[in-house]
Scaffold this motif. Structure first.
Motif, PDB file in Angstrom:
ATOM      1  N   PHE A   1       5.859   2.968   1.143  1.00 41.36           N
ATOM      2  CA  PHE A   1       4.808   2.171   1.030  1.00 41.36           C
ATOM      3  C   PHE A   1       4.859   1.132   2.335  1.00 41.36           C
ATOM      4  N   GLN A   2       3.819   0.576   2.776  1.00 42.32           N
ATOM      5  CA  GLN A   2       3.652  -0.396   4.057  1.00 42.32           C
ATOM      6  C   GLN A   2       3.302  -1.743   3.497  1.00 42.32           C
TER       7      GLN A   2
ATOM      8  N   MET B   1      10.115   4.622   3.485  1.00 39.07           N
ATOM      9  CA  MET B   1       9.729   5.721   2.965  1.00 39.07           C
ATOM     10  C   MET B   1      10.921   6.154   2.388  1.00 39.07           C
TER      11      MET B   1
ATOM     12  N   THR C   1       0.848  -1.229   0.018  1.00 39.26           N
ATOM     13  CA  THR C   1      -0.094   0.156  -0.087  1.00 39.26           C
ATOM     14  C   THR C   1       0.841   1.137   0.108  1.00 39.26           C
ATOM     15  N   LEU C   2       0.649   2.241  -0.968  1.00 38.71           N
ATOM     16  CA  LEU C   2       1.681   3.375  -1.062  1.00 38.71           C
ATOM     17  C   LEU C   2       1.131   4.341   0.170  1.00 38.71           C
ATOM     18  N   ILE C   3       2.071   5.006   0.593  1.00 37.72           N
ATOM     19  CA  ILE C   3       1.821   5.935   1.775  1.00 37.72           C
ATOM     20  C   ILE C   3       2.727   7.134   1.485  1.00 37.72           C
ATOM     21  N   THR C   4       2.406   8.339   2.190  1.00 40.77           N
ATOM     22  CA  THR C   4       3.000   9.428   2.174  1.00 40.77           C
ATOM     23  C   THR C   4       3.624   9.965   3.364  1.00 40.77           C
ATOM     24  N   ALA C   5       3.321   9.228   4.378  1.00 38.91           N
ATOM     25  CA  ALA C   5       3.721   9.582   5.633  1.00 38.91           C
ATOM     26  C   ALA C   5       4.009   8.259   6.643  1.00 38.91           C
ATOM     27  N   VAL C   6       5.147   8.284   7.594  1.00 41.35           N
ATOM     28  CA  VAL C   6       5.435   7.020   8.081  1.00 41.35           C
ATOM     29  C   VAL C   6       4.176   7.013   9.219  1.00 41.35           C
ATOM     30  N   PRO C   7       3.740   5.685   9.530  1.00 45.77           N
ATOM     31  CA  PRO C   7       2.679   5.678  10.448  1.00 45.77           C
ATOM     32  C   PRO C   7       3.152   6.081  11.826  1.00 45.77           C
TER      33      PRO C   7
ATOM     34  N   THR D   1       7.382  -0.759   7.002  1.00 47.92           N
ATOM     35  CA  THR D   1       7.003   0.522   6.304  1.00 47.92           C
ATOM     36  C   THR D   1       8.699   0.889   5.525  1.00 47.92           C
TER      37      THR D   1
ATOM     38  N   LYS E   1       7.821   9.590  -1.171  1.00 50.75           N
ATOM     39  CA  LYS E   1       7.001   8.419  -1.365  1.00 50.75           C
ATOM     40  C   LYS E   1       7.256   7.024  -0.579  1.00 50.75           C
TER      41      LYS E   1
END
Length: 243
Positions: A82-83, A75, A5-11, A73, A80
């Motif tokens: 993903f996790q 970064m 899953t693409l993400i824009t910030a670290v969980p 994760t 950009k």
């Protein structure tokens, strides 16, 4: 949902020290405690095969890896990331191939489907992830942290597999082809079998009949046991009176 899953910030996450402090203060709800970061590694390169749309080679070239209890994760320095949720990781191992040391992972793209598979078993999709740290000495710490976090998320389909016993564990007696014998004794025994049975009957002694023969007299009546003759005492046997 795909495994990656693409993400824009670290969980959101906390360090082990912060986690101990929060737990020691007895929070009102333990479910609100952020997941723990088990390992952080900078200067990491990743490779996804097949590639993920929207995450190119430039994004995979360099970044930071976060092994968080909730998800693995990455970064990128491009912003950009993903996790990957741990149930999607079906295999992870340290690889020392000619291409260079790395952490090799297999990702199950069908993990979110019913029973952990697609509508057809032939539709099984798998993606490969290689984690390549600049510092080769970081392979073991990354692997250990990854193993720890994966153990917190067991395979949801494992219980279903355990419940599936052997197909032959229960057999329907009506369909296994066995029929009870309903014939006579002569039909059941062969000639050799009947001869063996006759021989056994001739040598077997009935202990009850033997006991009756011993207990009966010549006239068929039970003999009375002889009683021992009583010894009679006489006057001569009495001791003389002393004067």
């Amino acid at each position: 949902m795909p495994a990656v899953t693409l993400i824009t910030a670290v969980p959101n996450h906390v360090s082990p020290e912060e986690h101990r402090t929060i737990v020691g203060a007895t929070p009102s709800s333990f479910s609100d405690i952020p997941p723990v970061l088990r390992h952080k590694e900078e200067n990491v390169k990743v490779a996804l095969e097949p590639p993920v749309e929207g995450f190119g080679e430039a994004d995979a070239a360099s970044g930071t890896l976060y092994v968080i209890e909730s998800a693995l994760t990455f970064m990128s320095s491009t912003g950009k990331g993903f996790q990957v949720l741990y149930p999607s990781i079906t295999l992870h191992a340290v690889s020392r191939a000619e291409a260079g040391p790395s952490i090799y992972c297999q990702l199950d793209e069908s993990v979110d489907q019913p029973n952990g598979s697609g509508e057809d078993d032939d539709d099984f999709a798998m993606r490969e992830l290689s984690i390549i740290p600049q510092n080769a000495n970081s392979l073991e710490p990354i692997f250990e942290a990854l193993s720890l976090c994966a153990s917190l998320h067991p395979d949801p389909n494992a219980d279903d597999d355990d419940d599936m016993g052997d197909d032959n564990a229960f057999i329907d007696p009506d369909v296994n082809g066995f029929e009870p014998f309903t014939g006579t004794e002569e039909q059941e025994l062969s000639e050799v079998g009947r001869a063996a049975l006759d021989y056994l009957e001739s040598i077997i002694v009935n202990p009850y009949e033997k006991q009756v023969e011993i207990g009966e007299g010549e006239d068929g009546q039970f003999a009375d046991a002889e009683e021992p003759e009583a010894t009679k005492s006489t006057a001569d046997d009495k001791p003389a009176a002393s004067s």
